[in-house]
Design a protein around this motif. Structure first.
Motif, mmCIF file in Angstrom:
data_model
loop_
_atom_site.group_PDB
_atom_site.id
_atom_site.type_symbol
_atom_site.label_atom_id
_atom_site.label_comp_id
_atom_site.label_asym_id
_atom_site.label_seq_id
_atom_site.Cartn_x
_atom_site.Cartn_y
_atom_site.Cartn_z
ATOM 1 N N VAL A 1 0.845 -1.203 0.000
ATOM 2 C CA VAL A 1 0.000 0.000 0.000
ATOM 3 C C VAL A 1 0.876 1.248 0.000
ATOM 4 C CG1 VAL A 1 -1.810 1.284 1.185
ATOM 5 C CG2 VAL A 1 -1.880 -1.236 1.172
ATOM 6 N N ALA A 2 1.878 1.286 0.868
ATOM 7 C CA ALA A 2 2.776 2.445 0.916
ATOM 8 C C ALA A 2 3.468 2.639 -0.432
ATOM 9 C CB ALA A 2 3.809 2.267 2.030
ATOM 10 N N GLU A 3 3.851 1.524 -1.063
ATOM 11 C CA GLU A 3 4.546 1.610 -2.348
ATOM 12 C C GLU A 3 3.613 2.165 -3.433
ATOM 13 O OE1 GLU A 3 6.251 -2.380 -2.794
ATOM 14 O OE2 GLU A 3 7.133 -2.142 -0.798
ATOM 15 N N ASP A 4 2.349 1.748 -3.389
ATOM 16 C CA ASP A 4 1.370 2.212 -4.377
ATOM 17 C C ASP A 4 1.017 3.700 -4.163
ATOM 18 O OD1 ASP A 4 -0.738 1.929 -6.407
ATOM 19 O OD2 ASP A 4 -2.108 2.082 -4.700
ATOM 20 N N LEU A 5 0.793 4.085 -2.905
ATOM 21 C CA LEU A 5 0.432 5.485 -2.627
ATOM 22 C C LEU A 5 1.512 6.433 -3.126
ATOM 23 C CD1 LEU A 5 -1.029 5.307 1.023
ATOM 24 C CD2 LEU A 5 -2.295 5.500 -1.131
#
Ligand code: PLP
Length: 381
Positions: free
Chosen positions: A350-354
């Motif tokens: 999720v952090a990578e996508d955001l």
């Protein structure tokens, strides 16, 4: 004569400190003049006055003014004796300082994934990461840093339950979110210690660096006061422990006292702008999800685009129309060159996508309704 094109209008400011001075400058100058008259530039009376005002504002028993939000985190961690072999759990999607401090103290940050809609630390990921560290057996789980990201609260009831069950110290990095609230209570008492930053771009910003620590624990507050002044004891030249030079400047306290007067009005204005953005941008970008039962301090209003290419296109379009935007954060901390060596390689999707899709729009209290409408029109394209 044709009407001026939107792009011929003056550019909108992402943070408008000159406009803020037009509103608050006289009150600030009066406070600064008082300090220049008494000349107690270090630990002058304004520091204690501000500490009392901030504690009262947040409903905390104790407040310790310090030199920055980063130093506030460091003092809290030093007071707990956090050091080599300790695992400190913190979100991968936050400002660098949250992870920098445990590393400075030779502890290990353990990066946790975040919620895809609120961007706050994800309790389920936190539980998995704690279990992983326990199973691995090399590090001792010690502390959780909940970060109130962008003005909104972290999921405090869940974080407290996990910290209690796991026997971990819980602290709140509230650098971005002082003024925000959860279940009708101002942030500042959700964890054992709460750290604030007064960096100029934060909702309550000074005219330089500054920070504070809030706590309801008088013994910890005494320890924080000692640590901010070189570990001093009852007298200045009694050194009880290794501390630091972490004091808040009197001049910054004076500026902040003046700014605190208008702080609630500023928060209300930020909130009205967020409402206008929500209504105007729905269907064009993903607007930020509100944490339930919370009031945001709206340090940052961040939207999501469909993918990275759409973000580039949107940023270009905004720029062409004089609308500034910023990316908080273009890279999650576990992938930063300085930190990836201390990361165990666990993907935090999720952090990578955001990091690829998030974009912050201007939300400072000096924005006019016409400027807010210009931002919305520019997003529409
Ligand atoms: C700004 C910030 C800090 C550091 O505060 P400084 O006053 O700049 O040292 C720490 N954590 C978060 C989440 C921040 O946004």
């Amino acid at each position: 004569m044709t009407a001026p094109l939107p792009d011929s209008l003056p550019p909108i400011a992402f943070l408008d400190l000159p406009a803020q001075q037009a509103r608050l400058g006289d009150a600030i100058r009066r406070r600064v003049d008082t300090v220049m008259a008494h000349c107690r530039f270090v630990m002058g009376p304004e520091v204690a006055e501000l500490e009392q005002a901030l504690a009262a504002y947040a409903g905390a028993d104790q407040c310790v003014g310090v030199s920055s939000g980063t130093d506030a985190i460091q003092i809290v961690m030093m007071a707990e004796g956090i050091g080599p072999g300790d695992a400190v759990f913190l979100p991968a999607f936050t400002y660098t300082a949250t992870a920098e401090v445990p590393l400075l103290l030779k502890a290990t940050p353990v990066f946790v994934d975040v919620d895809p809609r609120t961007f706050q630390i994800d309790p389920a990921s936190l539980e998995r990461r704690i279990a992983q560290v326990r199973a691995d057996g090399r590090l001792r789980p010690r502390a959780i840093v909940g970060v109130d990201l962008f003005g909104q609260p972290a999921p405090w009831p869940e974080l407290r339950a996990i910290a209690e069950r796991e026997g971990l110290f819980l602290m709140d990095d509230c650098a971005q979110s002082f003024g925000g609230a959860l279940s009708g209570r101002k942030l500042g008492c959700e964890a054992t210690a709460t750290t604030l930053s007064f960096f100029p771009s934060k909702p309550l910003g000074g005219y330089g660096d500054g920070g504070a620590i809030l706590t309801n624990d008088p013994e910890r507050a005494d320890l924080y006061r000692s640590l901010r002044t070189h570990g001093e004891g009852k007298t200045r030249y009694e050194v009880l422990r290794i501390g630091m030079n972490g004091r808040l400047d009197t001049l910054q306290a004076a500026v902040l006292l003046a700014k605190l007067e208008g702080f609630d009005d500023e928060l209300a204005r930020r909130d009205a702008i967020a409402d206008a953005y929500d209504a105007g941008l729905e269907g064009h970008v993903v607007t930020p999800a509100r944490v339930p039962h919370s009031q945001s301090a709206w340090a940052i209003y961040a939207v999501l685009t469909e993918n990275e290419a759409a973000r580039v296109a949107l940023q270009d379009r905004l720029k062409a129309r004089g609308v500034p935007s910023a990316i908080y954060y273009p890279r999650p901390l576990h992938l930063q060159p300085a930190y990836q060596g201390s990361h165990d390689g666990t993907p935090l999707p999720v952090a990578e996508d955001l990091a690829c899709r998030i974009l912050a729009l201007p939300i400072h209290p000096e924005l006019t309704d016409a400027e807010v409408a210009r931002v919305i029109a520019a997003v529409h394209g």
